[in-house]
Structures are given as C-alpha cells and as structure tokens.
Design a protein around this motif. Structure first.
Motif, mmCIF file in Angstrom:
data_model
loop_
_atom_site.group_PDB
_atom_site.id
_atom_site.type_symbol
_atom_site.label_atom_id
_atom_site.label_comp_id
_atom_site.label_asym_id
_atom_site.label_seq_id
_atom_site.Cartn_x
_atom_site.Cartn_y
_atom_site.Cartn_z
ATOM 1 N N ASP A 370 0.861 -1.452 0.243
ATOM 2 C CA ASP A 370 0.413 0.043 -0.057
ATOM 3 C C ASP A 370 0.905 1.042 -0.179
ATOM 4 O O ASP A 370 1.640 1.324 0.796
ATOM 5 N N ILE A 371 0.182 1.967 -0.383
ATOM 6 C CA ILE A 371 1.572 3.619 -0.560
ATOM 7 C C ILE A 371 0.764 4.794 -0.141
ATOM 8 O O ILE A 371 -0.359 4.872 0.409
ATOM 9 N N PRO A 372 1.202 4.886 1.428
ATOM 10 C CA PRO A 372 0.715 5.579 2.344
ATOM 11 C C PRO A 372 0.430 6.783 1.953
ATOM 12 O O PRO A 372 1.304 8.042 1.457
ATOM 13 N N ALA A 373 -0.908 6.777 1.852
ATOM 14 C CA ALA A 373 -1.728 8.887 1.999
ATOM 15 C C ALA A 373 -0.619 9.713 2.224
ATOM 16 O O ALA A 373 -1.021 9.706 3.518
ATOM 17 N N VAL A 374 -0.587 10.569 1.999
ATOM 18 C CA VAL A 374 -0.452 11.608 2.007
ATOM 19 C C VAL A 374 -1.223 13.093 1.003
ATOM 20 O O VAL A 374 -1.356 13.224 0.331
ATOM 21 N N PRO A 375 -1.622 13.526 2.758
ATOM 22 C CA PRO A 375 -2.117 14.619 2.146
ATOM 23 C C PRO A 375 -2.081 16.341 1.331
ATOM 24 O O PRO A 375 -1.289 16.807 1.769
ATOM 25 N N VAL A 376 -3.144 16.772 0.850
ATOM 26 C CA VAL A 376 -3.297 18.005 0.044
ATOM 27 C C VAL A 376 -2.900 19.366 1.388
ATOM 28 O O VAL A 376 -3.908 19.295 1.949
ATOM 29 N N GLU A 377 -1.896 20.065 0.948
ATOM 30 C CA GLU A 377 -2.004 21.181 1.807
ATOM 31 C C GLU A 377 -2.748 22.364 1.452
ATOM 32 O O GLU A 377 -2.899 23.489 1.322
ATOM 33 N N SER A 378 -2.237 22.804 -0.543
ATOM 34 C CA SER A 378 -2.335 23.449 -1.410
ATOM 35 C C SER A 378 -2.489 23.267 -2.288
ATOM 36 O O SER A 378 -1.565 22.558 -3.106
ATOM 37 N N ILE A 379 -2.808 23.985 -3.229
ATOM 38 C CA ILE A 379 -3.090 24.150 -4.810
ATOM 39 C C ILE A 379 -2.898 25.379 -5.609
ATOM 40 O O ILE A 379 -3.919 26.358 -4.496
ATOM 41 N N ARG A 380 -2.045 26.023 -6.432
ATOM 42 C CA ARG A 380 -2.575 27.129 -7.064
ATOM 43 C C ARG A 380 -2.658 27.103 -7.961
ATOM 44 O O ARG A 380 -2.351 26.314 -8.898
ATOM 45 N N ILE A 381 -2.998 27.745 -9.164
ATOM 46 C CA ILE A 381 -3.483 28.331 -10.557
ATOM 47 C C ILE A 381 -2.145 28.895 -10.830
ATOM 48 O O ILE A 381 -2.460 30.524 -10.713
ATOM 49 N N LEU A 400 0.342 20.633 -3.215
ATOM 50 C CA LEU A 400 1.755 20.761 -2.702
ATOM 51 C C LEU A 400 0.969 19.799 -1.825
ATOM 52 O O LEU A 400 0.153 20.046 -0.882
ATOM 53 N N PRO A 401 2.302 19.267 -0.751
ATOM 54 C CA PRO A 401 3.420 18.740 -1.288
ATOM 55 C C PRO A 401 3.521 17.974 -2.712
ATOM 56 O O PRO A 401 2.072 17.783 -3.199
ATOM 57 N N ALA A 402 4.818 18.065 -3.696
ATOM 58 C CA ALA A 402 4.944 16.743 -4.131
ATOM 59 C C ALA A 402 4.500 15.534 -4.654
ATOM 60 O O ALA A 402 3.838 15.075 -5.283
ATOM 61 N N ASP A 403 4.698 15.349 -3.287
ATOM 62 C CA ASP A 403 4.667 13.702 -3.034
ATOM 63 C C ASP A 403 3.038 13.818 -2.447
ATOM 64 O O ASP A 403 2.378 12.376 -1.988
ATOM 65 N N ASN A 440 -10.658 23.026 -7.582
ATOM 66 C CA ASN A 440 -11.338 22.058 -6.776
ATOM 67 C C ASN A 440 -10.597 20.897 -6.146
ATOM 68 O O ASN A 440 -9.947 20.208 -6.888
ATOM 69 N N ASN A 441 -9.645 20.500 -5.041
ATOM 70 C CA ASN A 441 -9.099 19.215 -4.685
ATOM 71 C C ASN A 441 -10.573 18.730 -3.953
ATOM 72 O O ASN A 441 -11.348 19.069 -3.106
ATOM 73 N N ALA A 442 -10.366 17.404 -4.003
ATOM 74 C CA ALA A 442 -11.150 16.517 -3.020
ATOM 75 C C ALA A 442 -11.270 17.004 -2.101
ATOM 76 O O ALA A 442 -12.488 16.456 -1.137
ATOM 77 N N GLU A 443 -10.390 16.924 -1.548
ATOM 78 C CA GLU A 443 -9.574 16.967 0.277
ATOM 79 C C GLU A 443 -9.791 18.399 0.636
ATOM 80 O O GLU A 443 -9.534 19.258 1.593
ATOM 81 N N GLY A 444 -10.456 19.447 -0.262
ATOM 82 C CA GLY A 444 -11.013 21.145 0.359
ATOM 83 C C GLY A 444 -10.107 22.149 -0.321
ATOM 84 O O GLY A 444 -10.512 23.036 0.263
ATOM 85 N N SER A 445 -9.071 21.391 -1.133
ATOM 86 C CA SER A 445 -8.477 23.136 -1.291
ATOM 87 C C SER A 445 -8.941 23.021 -2.574
ATOM 88 O O SER A 445 -8.727 22.784 -3.057
ATOM 89 N N SER A 446 -8.126 25.010 -2.509
ATOM 90 C CA SER A 446 -9.075 25.385 -3.912
ATOM 91 C C SER A 446 -8.209 26.558 -4.273
ATOM 92 O O SER A 446 -7.759 27.500 -3.269
ATOM 93 N N ASP A 447 -8.593 27.018 -5.641
ATOM 94 C CA ASP A 447 -8.056 28.655 -5.817
ATOM 95 C C ASP A 447 -8.883 29.182 -7.111
ATOM 96 O O ASP A 447 -9.651 28.678 -7.512
ATOM 97 N N SER A 448 -8.341 30.511 -7.433
ATOM 98 C CA SER A 448 -9.544 30.300 -8.555
ATOM 99 C C SER A 448 -8.263 32.153 -9.273
ATOM 100 O O SER A 448 -7.393 32.431 -8.950
ATOM 101 N N LYS A 449 -8.831 32.351 -10.194
ATOM 102 C CA LYS A 449 -7.768 33.391 -11.068
ATOM 103 C C LYS A 449 -8.533 34.178 -11.939
ATOM 104 O O LYS A 449 -10.047 33.226 -12.848
ATOM 105 N N GLY A 450 -8.739 35.785 -12.137
ATOM 106 C CA GLY A 450 -9.747 36.217 -12.691
ATOM 107 C C GLY A 450 -9.348 36.291 -14.453
ATOM 108 O O GLY A 450 -8.256 36.545 -14.441
ATOM 109 N N VAL A 451 -9.829 36.054 -15.307
ATOM 110 C CA VAL A 451 -9.020 36.329 -16.704
ATOM 111 C C VAL A 451 -10.147 37.728 -17.298
ATOM 112 O O VAL A 451 -11.713 37.373 -17.359
ATOM 113 N N GLU A 452 -9.838 38.600 -18.100
ATOM 114 C CA GLU A 452 -10.479 39.372 -18.394
ATOM 115 C C GLU A 452 -10.339 38.457 -20.660
ATOM 116 O O GLU A 452 -9.019 38.756 -21.159
#
Length: 725
Positions: A370-381, A400-403, A440-452
């Motif tokens: 089994d691969i040990p689970a590594v939680p998501v800390e943040s996501i960036r767009i 993040l983190p990368a693994d 959005n990530n299933a673990e609750g992290s999210s980010d957004s970016k406005g585009v004109e």
C-alpha cells in the motif's frame, strides 16, 4: 521419281519433328525434383532438374550459360573443352559412406532420387590392380542440412547428464535439432556440437581397419548407450537403446534404420532417434510427429525473446540462436495504481533460460504494498490575466506537497459564454467580458484566477473549416474572433447561400464562404452532396478529408469520390448511408507511411514497398468496419518489361501480410482493389515466375493429320503409276 522420294522423306521428317515436340511436352510434366550439380571450378552447386541424368546435367549447366556435349557413356566436352590425354570427363554421384562414385549415361538414366549431388569432374585415369580403369574423385564434399527429432519413450530418467541438459517435458514431447554435413552422421555430430550434447559415434575404423558398415554407428548419445534389460538372450532379449528412423517421402512414414553414416542429408533430410526399451527383432514405436512439425525458428536459427515490464512494455528484445541461452534484464518496473506500489521480484520463467526453441514473451513479476496517503496542503492556479477573443491558453494547477497522494483537481469557469475551460486546464476565449477560472481538490483545497477577454478587431477567425453538407441542410459558422459588423459572401449562391454567418446547401457542388470587414477577411470551404454522379471531395495538403455531416452521407445518392495525391477512394451509396446512421460527422485521412515508423519485423516484411494508410473517424471515434466495400485506386506506373501479374496488394496486420485481389489498368495507370475496413495496405512488385513452355497440341494434331493424308495420297499415286507401267 527422285522428287517424289525427296518429298516423302521431307514429310516423314516433319512427322518425326512434330511427334518429338509432343513427346517433349509430355516429358516436361514428369520432371523429377531438384538435384545439386557441382563442377571442378565451383564449390557452389548448380540446380538441375529432369527425369533423366542427361536432362539433369544439361539443365544445371544451361542455368549458368554453359555448354555440354554428351557421348553414349559419358561427357565428351564441357564448355567446348575435351579431356586431354590421360584424363576423362566423368559424372560422379555422392554416395555416403563411400564418397564419389562414377556413373555412366548408358546405365543410369532413371530411378534416381531428387536431392542427390552430382559432380562433373575431369578425372585422372589409371589402371587398377585387376586391369580395370580407375578414375580420380573430386576433392570437395557436398554439404546439406538435416533435421533430427530426439525423443524419450522410456528410460527418461536414465542419468544425471540427461537430467542436467533436458527437462522431463522436453524429453517426453520430443524436440528438433539440425546440423550440416556430408552425411547424416556428420550432420548429427554438428547438431550435437551446437547444442552441447554428449555424442560417441563410430568413424568407421574397427580394429584398426576401415569398415564402411560402421561409419556413423551410434555407441552412445547423451551418455546413454545400449543396455541389456534382464537376463533374456537371443531374439527375446530386451534392450534400452536408441532406435533410429529416417523419413520416407514416398510413403510419408518413418522407416527403421541402424546407422546414419550411410545417408546423404541432401536426400534424407529428416531422422529420428528414440530412446526406448524393446527387443532386437521387434522394433516399433510411435514417434508422433512428421517433418511438417520442424519449427520455423529452427530453420531460421533464430528465436525472438521479449521481456515485458509490469505495464506490458517491452524492456528488452533478444535474438537467440535455436537451442541457445538467454539472460533477462536485471530489473523491471510497474507504475503505481489503485493505491498500490510494486517491487520487482523476478520473471515468470526461471533465468537464465536454456534450450530456447521458440519465440517467447517473458513477463516480470512483482510484489505489492500500500502507498501511504500524503494529504494535500494547498493548490495554486497559474495562467494569463488577459486573453483575446478566439484564442486559447493553457492554465496549470500545482498541488503541494509534490508527493501528495491525490493530485486530481477539477476545473470550472464562472461564465462559459465568455470563457470555457476543459478538464485539464485548456481555456478558450469566446466573447468579451470577464470570467473566473476555479480549481478544486477533493480534500477541500481550492484556488481561482480572474481572466479578462478582450475583443479582436484586427483579424477574423472562423471555427469552421471545410465541411460537406446536404441539400437543404444549414450550419451556423462560429466567429471566434473579429469585429461585430462582418460581411458574408458565397462564391456560388446557386450551390451554397450564406446569411449572417448561416450557410444553406442549395445544389450539388462546392463553394467558398468569405467573411470580411474592410481589409481583413477569412474564408472557409463547403461542399454540397447529391446529384447523379459521385460527390467529389478533395483532400487538403495533409491528406485529410473535411468533415461530412451525417445528413450529407445519407442523401448522397451516387456516393462519394475522395481524392488525394496518393490515392482515390470510391465510396458507394450503401456505405455512406450505413455510416450516416451513427449521427456523427465523417472525416478521412489518406496518407503514405514511412517504413521507419514500423517495427523491425514489419520493415523486413515490406522491404522497399509502398505503404498506404487509410483512416476514418466518426466524430472522435475511429472506424474500422465500414459496413460495406469501398474501392481504392492508387496511381502506379509499370516499368518497361515488367508484368502486371507482379503487382500485389497486401493488408498489413501486426507481423502478417495478407494478399488482396487487385487489378491494374494500364490506360489509367492505376492499381485498384476493394476493402471493407481501413488500415495499412502495402503495394509491392513481386517478379512472377517464368511461364511454363506451352505447345499448341491442336495445331500439331492437324499437322500430323495433314502429313498422313499427304503421304497416303503420294503412295496411292506411285502405286497407280507402277500398275500402269
């Protein structure tokens, strides 16, 4: 009177000649198999054939453009050269274990076996002890390859040596080996040398004296010789020994034999050695195989062994001699999946693998954890802040983190009329305004970016390229970029009309739609299907056929003709109608394939032939079965002196070429064939075999009848004159 006799003689000679032609035609049908014919000045054999020794020698020399003159007993001259004093031209046959033996034309013209080797030898003549003439023999020994079946019926666990070199399964099933030599004994010795088998065989020397009966006598093989079983003697004695058989072509059966040294491998190519227990006078066994079971890998002396990793990818491909040994790569990998990682543990076949006799695929083995689970800390767009209408851009998500175990994100746009984004971050600007791209990530992290999104006024970009419509069918052309007040124009309103960017099919044909604003413009081509002739559709520079709507496929009463630089495709109505039922637009691609893109085996198959690729799609789905046959026409110029019979079309599937019936039209310079599925097809030229000599038997019969009638008339005339005198 003399004139009459001359006429009769001429008629008789004509009858003999005509009869001889008929006889020659009959003889050619009974020609024997091929023979090897050597000469003193060449170590490579010529190939001869015929039903008499004279015919065999002559055909072999004819094949090399050489001349021969035959006497009653032997050859008089070769290439115009007669034998000098003390020498004689001889024909000698290879007869193991004796060697070369002189044969004469007057007593050796039939009942000889195909595959036999002969030599035309300028022999030294001498007088023997009994006063007979003795001829010198050629120095060369003809070599031929023979195949040997090795099998254990009994005594399979005879000794440690056998257990060490052969698996029980291989011993019981039997296996083929091959070797080359001047007799079967030499060929078998060569086979044992290549396989590293123990062999003890007589060389014909018994008690210091040459005894030809013992040439090739088998003392022991694989450490096993003749062993008495029990105390019985005489005809009832039982023995463990190697019973030997040769394959007899005329009866398609194995025939018991005792010594291999007495057989020419050019004539007897298949031999079997069977370890069994039996009595001396009652040898019988079921070998269970025939020469047809000789594996192709043995004849090629090449086995291909592939090693696959855990993902099914070849990590190594080895070319191994028949009965050779192969070693595996030191390791292999398998990609993590379903929360599991894998550790390489070995191969599904013990390594190193000895005695390889067939092509093989060997797969890597793994243990999993089994691969040990590594939680998501943040996501960036990341991506551009501004886009022009009608353009595309790639946005990226960094987890993040990368693994982190779950790096999957979902993409969305706040206003899909302004900006759309797909599941991997590819965004398309549709209209002026502002939109927000969110991840959005299933673990609750999210980010957004406005585009004109800003309007483009310096160019016009249209979403539609060349399309094929039906009569009465309409299509709205999407403007990806450009000013608001675009002017629309059709090059041929009788075929296609356009109003505010909406086109309508009017009549069969093609037309160009132009969108313009001042000095800027964009064009797209359209075709309209229908009419009493096949709708002609031209490929673009890349060999692609434009998208054809389902409705256009359905209503094309006379089908389609697709044209490119490489080929044309004639698609009948029933095929087009069948494809229309899928409800998706059809696209085609006609192209040539570079042989370098094929694997090594396929390149060897196709050599320097032309390879064509025909690909069809309905929407994004590939189409294999067309639901009927289409006709392919490929431009081809036949070289001067070549025959149309040599033009071949093959379907290439994996490592197999399957011939397809084709025709050649010299007036049009095209090769045509019909197929019901698209794939790779190969156009080759294969030199056809020379046509057999033919004789007009009917003409000969008429000629003979005329000769007989004329002769009868002259004889009657002469009889009346003598009677009158």
């Amino acid at each position: 009177m003399r004139k009459i006799y001359v006429l009769l003689s001429a008629l008789a000679l004509l009858a003999v000649i005509a009869t001889g032609v008929v006889a020659e035609s009959d003889d050619s049908a009974d020609a024997a198999s091929a023979f090897n014919v050597y000469s003193d000045d060449s170590s490579e054999p010529m190939k001869g054939s015929g039903s008499t020794l004279t015919a065999v020698i002559k055909s072999a020399l004819d094949s090399q453009g050489r001349a021969v003159e035959f006497g009653t007993v032997n050859i008089v001259s070769l290439d115009g050269v007669t034998a000098p004093e003390g020498k004689a031209w001889t024909i000698q046959q290879w007869l193991p274990p004796v060697g070369w033996k002189v044969v004469t034309l007057n007593n050796y013209q039939s009942n000889f076996v195909g595959g036999t080797s002969y030599c035309i030898h300028l022999a030294d003549k001498s007088v023997g002890s009994s006063g007979n003439t003795v001829y010198s023999t050629p120095s060369l020994e003809p070599q031929a390859t023979a195949y040997f079946m090795i099998k254990f019926v009994e005594d399979a666990e005879a000794n440690d040596y056998v257990n060490g070199v052969l698996t029980p399964e291989k011993r019981r099933a039997g296996f083929w080996v091959s070797g080359t030599g001047s007799n079967l004994a030499n060929a078998f010795s060569d086979a044992c040398s290549k396989c590293d088998f123990e062999l003890n065989m007589s060389d014909g020397i018994k008690n210091g004296v040459v005894d030809l009966d013992y040439v090739g006598w088998l003392y022991s093989f694989l450490g096993l010789g003749d062993v008495a079983v029990g105390s019985s003697t005489g005809s009832s004695a039982q023995w463990k020994y190697w019973s030997q058989f040769y394959w007899k072509d005329s009866t398609s059966s194995w025939v018991y034999s005792e010594t291999m040294g007495h057989y020419d491998p050019g004539v007897v190519k298949y031999f079997a050695l069977v370890r069994q227990i039996t009595t001396q006078d009652n040898v019988s066994t079921s070998i269970g195989v025939s020469p047809s079971s000789v594996p192709a890998t043995l004849k090629a002396d090449k086995c291909i062994v592939k090693f696959l990793d855990g993902n099914g990818k070849a990590v190594a491909t080895e070319e191994v001699p028949y009965f050779g040994t192969v070693s595996a790569p030191s390791s292999a990998t398998k990609s993590p999946s379903n929360g599991k990682r894998y550790t390489f543990t070995g191969w599904d076949t013990p390594m190193p693998l000895k005695q390889v006799t067939s092509n093989m695929t060997i797969r890597a083995l793994f243990s999993e954890y089994d691969i040990p689970a590594v939680p998501v800390e943040s996501i960036r767009i990341s991506g551009p802040d501004k886009m022009q209408m009608g353009t595309t851009a790639v946005f990226t998500a960094k987890v993040l983190p990368a693994d982190a175990s779950n790096k999957r994100v979902t993409w969305s746009s706040s206003d899909v009329k302004v900006l759309t984004v797909d599941e991997v971050g590819n965004a398309t600007a549709l209209s002026p305004g502002r939109a927000v791209i969110r991840i959005n990530n299933a673990e609750g992290s999210s980010d957004s970016k406005g585009v004109e999104v800003v309007k483009v006024t310096d160019r016009i970009t249209l979403a539609e390229g060349y399309r094929m419509l039906a009569i009465g069918e309409t299509l709205k052309i999407i403007v990806l970029a450009g000013p608001d007040d675009i002017k629309w124009e059709s090059s041929d309103p009788s075929v296609l009309t356009v109003s505010n960017g909406t086109v309508s099919g009017i009549a069969p044909g093609s037309a160009t739609v132009t969108a313009s604003h001042g000095d800027i413009r964009a064009v797209c081509k359209f075709g309209v299907a229908g009419g009493n002739t096949p709708t002609r559709v031209e490929c673009d520079a890349s060999g692609s056929v434009p998208a054809i709507s389902p409705e256009a496929l359905r209503v094309a009463a006379s089908g389609f003709r697709f044209t490119s630089d490489y080929a044309t495709i004639d698609m009948p109505t029933e095929v087009a109608s069948s494809l229309s039922t899928k409800g998706k637009p059809l696209t085609l691609t006609i192209g040539k394939v570079d042989a370098e893109t094929l694997d090594a085996t396929q390149r060897e198959l196709v050599k320097d032939s032309m390879i064509f690729s025909f690909v069809a799609k309905l929407g994004t789905d590939g189409v294999h079965d067309l639901g009927g046959k289409v006709r392919i026409n490929i431009p081809y110029v036949l070289k001067p002196g070549s025959s149309a019979e040599g033009i071949k079309i093959f379907y290439l599937s994996g490592d197999v070429l399957t011939e397809i019936l084709c025709t050649y039209d010299p007036a049009k310079g095209t090769v045509s064939f019909e197929i019901d599925h698209f794939s790779y097809y190969v156009l080759s030229y294969v030199e056809p075999p020379p046509a057999p000599a033919t004789f007009d038997v009917t003409t000969l019969v008429i000629l003979l009848a005329a000769v007989v009638i004329a002769a009868g008339a002259i004889a009657a005339f002469m009889y009346r004159r003598r009677k009158a005198a």
